[in-house]
Scaffold this motif. Structure first.
Motif, mmCIF file in Angstrom:
data_model
loop_
_atom_site.group_PDB
_atom_site.id
_atom_site.type_symbol
_atom_site.label_atom_id
_atom_site.label_comp_id
_atom_site.label_asym_id
_atom_site.label_seq_id
_atom_site.Cartn_x
_atom_site.Cartn_y
_atom_site.Cartn_z
ATOM 1 N N GLY A 8 -84.562 5.293 -34.751
ATOM 2 C CA GLY A 8 -83.330 4.531 -34.569
ATOM 3 C C GLY A 8 -82.666 4.773 -33.224
ATOM 4 N N THR A 9 -81.701 3.930 -32.888
ATOM 5 C CA THR A 9 -80.965 4.093 -31.641
ATOM 6 C C THR A 9 -80.093 5.342 -31.713
ATOM 7 N N THR A 10 -79.444 5.545 -32.853
ATOM 8 C CA THR A 10 -78.576 6.711 -33.002
ATOM 9 C C THR A 10 -79.166 7.795 -33.889
ATOM 10 N N HIS A 11 -79.867 7.365 -34.956
ATOM 11 C CA HIS A 11 -80.463 8.332 -35.871
ATOM 12 C C HIS A 11 -81.902 7.975 -36.159
ATOM 13 N N LEU A 169 -76.248 -3.226 -39.220
ATOM 14 C CA LEU A 169 -75.260 -2.781 -38.235
ATOM 15 C C LEU A 169 -75.376 -1.264 -38.094
ATOM 16 N N GLY A 170 -75.959 -0.834 -36.960
ATOM 17 C CA GLY A 170 -76.173 0.591 -36.731
ATOM 18 C C GLY A 170 -75.115 1.167 -35.814
ATOM 19 N N GLY A 171 -75.511 2.211 -35.067
ATOM 20 C CA GLY A 171 -74.561 2.857 -34.186
ATOM 21 C C GLY A 171 -74.271 2.027 -32.943
ATOM 22 N N GLY A 172 -75.320 1.478 -32.361
ATOM 23 C CA GLY A 172 -75.119 0.754 -31.113
ATOM 24 C C GLY A 172 -75.675 -0.638 -31.096
ATOM 25 N N THR A 173 -76.323 -1.050 -32.169
ATOM 26 C CA THR A 173 -76.933 -2.379 -32.158
ATOM 27 C C THR A 173 -76.673 -3.100 -33.466
ATOM 28 N N PHE A 174 -76.632 -4.421 -33.360
ATOM 29 C CA PHE A 174 -76.525 -5.261 -34.550
ATOM 30 C C PHE A 174 -77.716 -6.206 -34.580
ATOM 31 N N GLY A 198 -71.957 -2.121 -32.353
ATOM 32 C CA GLY A 198 -72.255 -1.228 -33.474
ATOM 33 C C GLY A 198 -71.094 -0.297 -33.767
ATOM 34 N N GLY A 199 -71.378 0.677 -34.618
ATOM 35 C CA GLY A 199 -70.368 1.642 -35.046
ATOM 36 C C GLY A 199 -69.729 2.379 -33.872
ATOM 37 N N ASP A 200 -70.493 2.575 -32.781
ATOM 38 C CA ASP A 200 -69.937 3.265 -31.607
ATOM 39 C C ASP A 200 -68.697 2.540 -31.077
ATOM 40 N N ASP A 201 -68.731 1.192 -31.137
ATOM 41 C CA ASP A 201 -67.598 0.416 -30.621
ATOM 42 C C ASP A 201 -66.358 0.644 -31.483
ATOM 43 N N ALA A 233 -62.919 10.407 -39.516
ATOM 44 C CA ALA A 233 -61.912 9.571 -40.181
ATOM 45 C C ALA A 233 -62.518 8.235 -40.581
ATOM 46 N N LYS A 234 -63.291 7.645 -39.672
ATOM 47 C CA LYS A 234 -63.946 6.357 -39.955
ATOM 48 C C LYS A 234 -64.848 6.482 -41.182
ATOM 49 N N HIS A 235 -65.642 7.548 -41.208
ATOM 50 C CA HIS A 235 -66.547 7.736 -42.348
ATOM 51 C C HIS A 235 -65.771 7.923 -43.647
ATOM 52 N N ALA A 236 -64.741 8.779 -43.596
ATOM 53 C CA ALA A 236 -63.972 9.063 -44.815
ATOM 54 C C ALA A 236 -63.336 7.791 -45.358
ATOM 55 N N LEU A 237 -62.848 6.947 -44.447
ATOM 56 C CA LEU A 237 -62.111 5.755 -44.881
ATOM 57 C C LEU A 237 -63.035 4.674 -45.470
ATOM 58 N N SER A 238 -64.341 4.920 -45.476
ATOM 59 C CA SER A 238 -65.237 4.001 -46.189
ATOM 60 C C SER A 238 -65.107 4.207 -47.688
ATOM 61 N N THR A 239 -64.617 5.409 -48.078
ATOM 62 C CA THR A 239 -64.513 5.671 -49.517
ATOM 63 C C THR A 239 -63.087 5.944 -49.978
ATOM 64 N N VAL A 300 -78.086 -3.054 -44.141
ATOM 65 C CA VAL A 300 -78.639 -1.781 -43.687
ATOM 66 C C VAL A 300 -77.881 -1.319 -42.459
ATOM 67 N N GLY A 301 -78.052 -0.034 -42.117
ATOM 68 C CA GLY A 301 -77.336 0.539 -40.985
ATOM 69 C C GLY A 301 -76.103 1.250 -41.499
ATOM 70 N N GLY A 302 -75.863 2.442 -40.947
ATOM 71 C CA GLY A 302 -74.776 3.290 -41.436
ATOM 72 C C GLY A 302 -73.422 2.602 -41.466
ATOM 73 N N ARG A 305 -71.587 0.800 -44.435
ATOM 74 C CA ARG A 305 -70.864 1.511 -45.499
ATOM 75 C C ARG A 305 -69.398 1.098 -45.516
ATOM 76 N N MET A 306 -68.933 0.532 -44.406
ATOM 77 C CA MET A 306 -67.513 0.177 -44.328
ATOM 78 C C MET A 306 -67.237 -1.041 -45.216
ATOM 79 N N PRO A 307 -66.221 -0.937 -46.079
ATOM 80 C CA PRO A 307 -65.890 -2.078 -46.934
ATOM 81 C C PRO A 307 -65.607 -3.345 -46.124
HETATM 82 P P1 ADP Z 1 -79.154 3.287 -35.882
HETATM 83 O O1 ADP Z 1 -80.035 2.455 -36.733
HETATM 84 O O2 ADP Z 1 -78.611 2.540 -34.700
HETATM 85 O O3 ADP Z 1 -79.782 4.576 -35.475
HETATM 86 P P2 ADP Z 1 -77.522 4.071 -38.196
HETATM 87 O O4 ADP Z 1 -78.027 3.106 -39.171
HETATM 88 O O5 ADP Z 1 -77.884 5.486 -38.388
HETATM 89 O O6 ADP Z 1 -77.842 3.631 -36.708
HETATM 90 O O7 ADP Z 1 -75.929 3.915 -38.157
HETATM 91 C C1 ADP Z 1 -75.144 4.769 -37.419
HETATM 92 C C2 ADP Z 1 -73.725 4.292 -37.479
HETATM 93 O O8 ADP Z 1 -73.285 4.282 -38.847
HETATM 94 C C3 ADP Z 1 -72.785 5.193 -36.702
HETATM 95 O O9 ADP Z 1 -71.894 4.415 -35.951
HETATM 96 C C4 ADP Z 1 -72.046 5.918 -37.831
HETATM 97 O O10 ADP Z 1 -70.742 6.315 -37.430
HETATM 98 C C5 ADP Z 1 -71.986 4.852 -38.893
HETATM 99 N N1 ADP Z 1 -71.728 5.385 -40.227
HETATM 100 C C6 ADP Z 1 -72.440 6.321 -40.906
HETATM 101 N N2 ADP Z 1 -71.853 6.620 -42.069
HETATM 102 C C7 ADP Z 1 -70.723 5.857 -42.148
HETATM 103 C C8 ADP Z 1 -69.673 5.717 -43.098
HETATM 104 N N3 ADP Z 1 -69.627 6.456 -44.213
HETATM 105 N N4 ADP Z 1 -68.685 4.817 -42.834
HETATM 106 C C9 ADP Z 1 -68.696 4.104 -41.708
HETATM 107 N N5 ADP Z 1 -69.644 4.196 -40.765
HETATM 108 C C10 ADP Z 1 -70.646 5.064 -40.972
#
Ligand code: ADP
Ligand code: MG
Length: 577
Positions: A8-11, A169-174, A198-201, A233-239, A300-302, A305-307
């Protein structure tokens, strides 16, 4: 054992099929996500550090940590403090994943399926493959990420002609892809996306917000902690609905804290997430589909998780997305499932999009000549050129075979096809034979005489792909059981063909050359020929192969003498010499 890898780009993640189940493997600290980051210590003698260790170093030494190298795959430039090619850095990440996997499994992992975005072009795919090879992995398959995600969601078990949207939607790419499933094979109908979204933004927007409320951080470590707090904070606020951001000793001895609500986060993230809408509409338009024609929308993509992201996806596609899988693990899980299919440990559960057994035809001496190897993804096409083995041969029978054995007679015959030759000297005919398997597993064998342009076509339904699992296993087991005998027989048959060609030619040449060959050469050639005959008689494969090679070498000089002489005679005839 074949492992599945999401680079992945971030993970990045790695998994294997164990006891029939795909599982993702954790590192020594229990984490299944390896940050795709590499830190290069200033001391060139020190090896690079990969993953969480690299991210820790980034805080102290930001210039020496490379992240998001996936964006640069296939590009010629060099990156990082050691000026490496992107694929070399990707190889370090893959090497780390391999080590994590090997530590978890307690055995070497040398084969892998690696995923790439559906929009990656050939050179980006090739660079990814080379990165795997550089890390010591045989890359069995480069798999599209959305296809992997669909596999993880079990969508390969949907009905014929199902359509799915994969919103990643991942860390840096959609990435948004529309796939169609046909007979267990996923085809990418369209892809769209944004490589800078992505999430980085969202992190950036949260950091800016916190800074506006809490003031500038005093130094680099405080700035790093601010980022960490924003992401947490961003991660926590998903739940949860509210989250308390606490930064002890933010400015010298001063500690700060504030409460962030999900509504506030969504206001910050809204503009980022909204940018995915246009991409989705474009992908639908390119696929020529209204959203209502989709059977599933999967996320898919971390960041999914955001509502908020889930709501936006639901709005664009007019349906609730399927969120049954771990968003940041689905791609790796799918890669692992694909690995399990390839190695055979998951075959009973999933439809195949590969040829279960090799397909080929019988050639001279009763050997199996493989045209499409086992495990080739369908649809596929391959061919070979054949010629007549004897002078004035009038036709050739093409026996279409399936199986893993070296000798034609041990494989299954699927059909036959006769080709007519134009009479002529040995080797004068040119017949191309092509095997083509379409999406539906239909095998079409086309034989074309390239001289006369005549075609013969044989169609074989389903047998090419639909083979009973038990029979596939039986065939593979038999090919393993007989591996040595089969190989010996192939070596013998090939050497025998060569010997049968060479021996009469040598006899003739010796007679023709007369005194032009030195006595010593003649003795050596005769000895080599005698040994070849003896080995043929004895039926010993390795001995015959060695004898034929020796005979070939011993006659090199003789052949040269004869060529020279023929040339001389021809020149004399034409009055040139
Ligand atoms: P990639 O495929 O680009 O490597 P990932 O699918 O691993 O990326 O997604 C990484 C992104 O998901 C990061 O921006 C991370 O902050 C975000 N992310 C992971 N868990 C959560 C969560 N619980 N709530 C919101 N965003 C999250
Ligand atoms: Mg990803």
């Amino acid at each position: 054992m074949i492992c599945g890898i999401d680079l992945g780009t971030t993970h990045s993640l790695i998994g294997v099929v164990e006891a029939g189940f795909p599982i993702l493997l954790a590192d020594e600290s229990g984490s299944r996500l390896t940050p795709s980051a590499v830190y290069f210590p200033a001391d060139a003698a020190e090896p690079p550090r990969v993953g969480a260790a690299a991210l820790r170093q980034r805080v102290l030494d930001p210039g020496r940590t490379v992240t998001s190298v996936k964006r640069l795959m296939g590009q010629p430039g060099r990156v990082g403090p050691r000026a490496m090619r992107p694929e070399e850095i990707a190889a370090l990440i893959l090497g780390r994943l391999k080590a994590v996997g090997e530590a978890a499994m307690g055995e070497p992992l040398t084969r892998a399926v690696i995923t790439v975005p559906a929009y990656f072009n050939d050179s980006q795919r090739a660079a990814t493959k080379r990165a795997g090879e550089r890390a010591g992995l045989v890359v069995e398959r480069i798999l599209n990420e959305p296809t992997a995600a669909a596999l993880a969601y079990g969508l390969d078990k949907l009905d014929e002609r199902s359509r799915v949207a994969v919103y990643d939607l991942g860390g840096g790419t959609f990435d948004i892809s529309i796939l169609e499933l046909r007979s267990g094979v996923f085809e990418v109908l369209s892809t769209a996306g944004d490589t800078r979204l992505g999430g980085d933004d969202i992190d950036e927007a949260v950091v800016a917000h916190l800074q506006a409320r809490l003031g500038e951080p005093a130094d680099a470590p405080a700035r790093a902690r601010l980022w960490e707090a924003a992401i947490a904070a961003k991660h926590a606020l998903s739940t949860v609905d509210t989250h308390r951001v606490q930064l002890p000793f933010y400015r010298g001895t001063e500690s700060v804290e504030l409460e962030l609500t999900r509504a506030e986060l969504e206001a910050l993230a809204g503009p980022v997430v909204d940018r995915t809408r246009a991409c989705c509409r474009r992908a639908l338009a390119d696929a020529g589909l209204p959203a209502a024609d989709l059977d599933e929308v999967i996320l898919v993509g971390g960041a999914t998780r955001m509502p908020l992201v889930r709501r936006v996806a639901a709005e664009v596609f007019g349906r609730e997305p399927n969120i049954s899988q771990h968003p940041d693990e689905a791609v790796a899980l799918g890669a692992t499932i694909q690995a399990g299919i390839l190695e055979g440990s998951l075959r009973q559960i999933l439809l195949l999009d590969v040829t279960p057994l090799s397909l080929g035809l019988e050639t001279f001496g009763g050997l199996m000549n493989v045209i499409i190897p086992r495990n080739t993804t369908i649809p596929c096409k391959a061919g070979e050129l054949f010629t007549n083995a004897v002078p004035n041969q009038e036709s050739m029978l093409v026996r279409v075979l399936q199986g893993e054995r070296e000798m034609a007679r041990d494989n299954w015959e699927l059909g036959q096809l006769a080709i007519d030759f134009q009479p002529g000297p040995k080797g004068s005919a040119r017949v191309g034979v092509q095997f083509e398997i379409d999406q539906n597993g239909l095998l079409r064998v086309l034989a074309r005489d390239t001289r006369t342009g005549t075609d013969r076509v044989l169609e074989i339904r389903n047998t090419a792909v639909d083979v009973d699992d038990a029979r596939v296993e039986e065939m593979i087991a038999a090919s393993l059981d007989h591996a040595f005998d089969d190989m010996r027989e192939r070596v013998f048959t090939e050497a025998r063909q060569k010997a049968e060609e060479l021996l009469p030619a040598v006899d003739q040449a010796l007679a023709a050359a007369g005194s032009a060959v030195a006595e010593m050469d003649r003795a050596a050639i005769e000895a080599a020929a005698a040994e070849t005959r003896a080995a043929l008689e004895a039926g010993e494969a390795a001995r015959l192969k060695a004898a034929v090679t020796a005979l070939d070498r011993a006659t090199e000089h003789l052949a040269a003498v004869l060529v020279d002489r023929a040339l001389e005679e021809s020149l004399q005839r034409r009055g040139i010499l």
